[in-house]
Write an enzyme that holds these catalytic residues in place. Structure first.
Site, short mmCIF file in Angstrom:
data_model
loop_
_atom_site.label_atom_id
_atom_site.label_comp_id
_atom_site.label_asym_id
_atom_site.label_seq_id
_atom_site.Cartn_x
_atom_site.Cartn_y
_atom_site.Cartn_z
CB SER A 39 -1.10 0.08 1.17
OG SER A 39 -0.11 -0.03 2.26
CG ASP A 328 -3.50 6.11 6.83
OD1 ASP A 328 -2.81 5.86 6.69
OD2 ASP A 328 -4.15 5.56 5.61
CG HIS A 331 -0.71 3.90 4.37
ND1 HIS A 331 -1.61 3.95 4.39
CD2 HIS A 331 -0.04 3.19 4.07
CE1 HIS A 331 -2.18 2.90 4.32
NE2 HIS A 331 -0.97 2.52 3.87
#
Length: 364
Positions: A39, A328, A331
Site C-alpha cells: 500500500s 493516516d 502511511h
C-alpha cells in the site's frame, strides 16, 4: 548598420534556440520503471479487488486531483521517483496499463500484499509478491510481442529500473497480529526474517530470469513509529514501539546482506539496498529540519491520534498536511514520501543506500 543587423540576427537565433529547448522533451534516464510493493506504493491495483485495503475514496488523493487508489494525500515515493528519473507521467497501475504504454513500465503493487502468501488475507483480496511477479511475466510476454523478439525485449528490460518494497505487511498483518496468525509462535524474529528473505530471494530470482538487471530493494520503514503502533503499543503515545522496530531492523539487515550476496552471484546485474528505515528515523528525530511539526499523529483517521483506522470515506483531513509526517494510521504524507524518494534517488548520507543510490543505478 551592419553591426546592428548582426546583433539582431544573434538575438533572433538565441530566441529560436531557447524556444526549441522548451519544445524538446528530455528522455527519461531509463527506458522503463517497474514497481513491486504494497500500500505504500499501490496506485490503484486494489481498486477492482474485493478488499478492505482500498483507498479509492475521498480524502485520499486530495492533493493529487482526487482519489486514485494511492494511500496518501498526494504522491507516493515511486511517483516522485518517476519524476526524478525523468518520466513525463507517473507509472501506470497494472490494472490500467495497456498497449505500448507498458514500455515505460508498470506498477504491480497491491495494498495488504506480503512476501508470504497468507499475509493480509484477513483484509480480503490482494496481489501477493508472487502474484505481482506473475503479472510481470505477463507484461514481459507483451513486451516481446511489441518489440518483435526475445533478444530485443531482454536488451530493453536490462536497462530498466526495478524497485521492490515488500515486508511491512508480513509484520503488520501477520507476525504482530497473533489473533489471526500463528507465525509469532512458530518463529523467533530472527527465524521469521530468514524465512522472509528466502522467499524474497526466490521472487527476485524469477525477476532476474525474466530480464530484470537493475534492482533497488527498499527496506521496511520504522513501523513501530507509525500512529497505529503508537496508539496500540506506546505507553505515552509518542515513544516508538521497540519490539516492532527491532524485528524490522533484523529483516533490513538480512536484506542488505542479500544485496551483497546477489551482487556477487550476478555480475551482469546490480542490486542496491534503500535504507527507508534510517531516512524515516531521521525525519522523526529531526522533524523541523524537514518542515514537519507533527510526527506522532495522523492527518486523518480514527481513534487515538488517528492511529486506530485509516481515513474514513468523506472524512475531512487536517489542513496543514505538509506539516504532518503521517497521512493516516500507517502511511506517510506526500511531503514525507517526497523526502524518502529524494534521498533514495540521491543519497544525502552514506547510510541512505548500499552500495549506490538510484540515480547512480540508472546510469549503469
Amino acid at each position: 548598420m551592419e553591426s546592428h543587423l548582426r546583433k539582431w540576427c544573434l538575438v533572433s537565433m538565441l530566441v529560436l534556440f531557447l524556444n526549441l529547448g522548451f519544445m524538446i522533451k528530455a528522455e527519461p534516464q531509463v527506458p522503463c520503471y517497474f514497481i513491486f510493493g504494497d500500500s505504500l506504493v499501490d496506485n490503484g491495483n486494489n481498486n477492482r479487488l474485493a478488499s478492505i485495503a482500498r483507498a479509492d475514496y475521498f480524502p485520499y488523493g486530495i492533493d493529487l486531483g482526487g482519489p486514485t487508489g494511492r494511500f496518501s494525500n498526494g504522491k507516493t515515493t515511486v511517483d516522485e521517483l518517476a519524476v526524478l528519473l525523468g518520466f513525463d507521467n507517473y507509472i501506470p497501475a497494472y490494472s490500467a496499463a495497456s498497449g505500448e504504454q507498458i514500455l515505460q513500465g508498470v506498477n504491480y503493487a497491491s495494498a495488504a500484499a506480503g512476501i508470504r502468501e497468507e499475509t493480509g488475507q484477513q483484509l480480503g483480496q490482494r496481489i501477493t509478491f508472487s502474484g505481482q511477479v506473475q503479472n510481470y511475466r505477463n507484461t514481459v510476454s507483451q513486451v516481446v510481442q511489441i518489440l518483435g523478439d526475445e533478444n530485443s525485449a531482454a536488451d530493453y528490460l536490462s536497462k530498466c529500473i526495478y524497485t521492490i518494497g515488500l515486508g511491512s505487511n508480513d509484520y503488520l498483518n501477520n507476525y504482530f497480529m497473533p489473533q489471526a496468525y500463528s507465525t509469532s509462535t512458530q518463529y523467533t524474529p530472527e527465524q521469521y526474517a530468514d524465512d522472509l528473505i528466502r522467499r524474497y530471494f526466490d521472487q527476485l530470482n524469477d525477476l532476474y530470469l525474466y530480464g530484470a538487471r537493475k534492482f533497488a530493494l527498499v527496506g521496511i520503514g520504522a513501523i513501530g513509529c507509525s500512529p497505529n503502533a503508537l496508539a496500540q503499543g506506546s505507553p505515552d503515545g509518542t515513544t516508538c514501539v521497540e519490539r516492532i522496530n527491532s524485528a524490522n531492523r533484523i529483516f533490513n539487515n538480512r536484506l542488505k546482506s542479500l544485496v551483497q550476496q546477489l551482487n556477487n552471484d550476478h555480475p551482469d546485474a546490480k542490486f542496491t539496498y534503500i535504507n527507508a528505515y534510517g531516512v524515516f528515523q531521521d525525519i522523526i528525530a529531526n522533524p523541523s529540519a524537514y518542515g514537519f511539526r507533527v510526527t506522532n499523529a495522523a492527518c486523518c483517521g480514527v481513534g487515538r491520534n488517528g492511529g486506530q483506522l485509516t481515513c474514513l470515506p468523506g472524512q475531512p483531513p487536517c489542513l496543514n498536511r505538509d506539516e504532518y509526517v503521517f497521512w493516516d494510521a500507517f502511511h506517510p504524507t506526500d511531503a514525507a514520501n517526497t523526502i524518502i524518494a529524494q534521498r533514495s534517488y540521491t543519497a544525502q548520507s552514506s547510510s541512505d543506500v548500499y552500495p549506490i543510490d538510484i540515480s547512480t543505478l540508472a546510469q549503469l
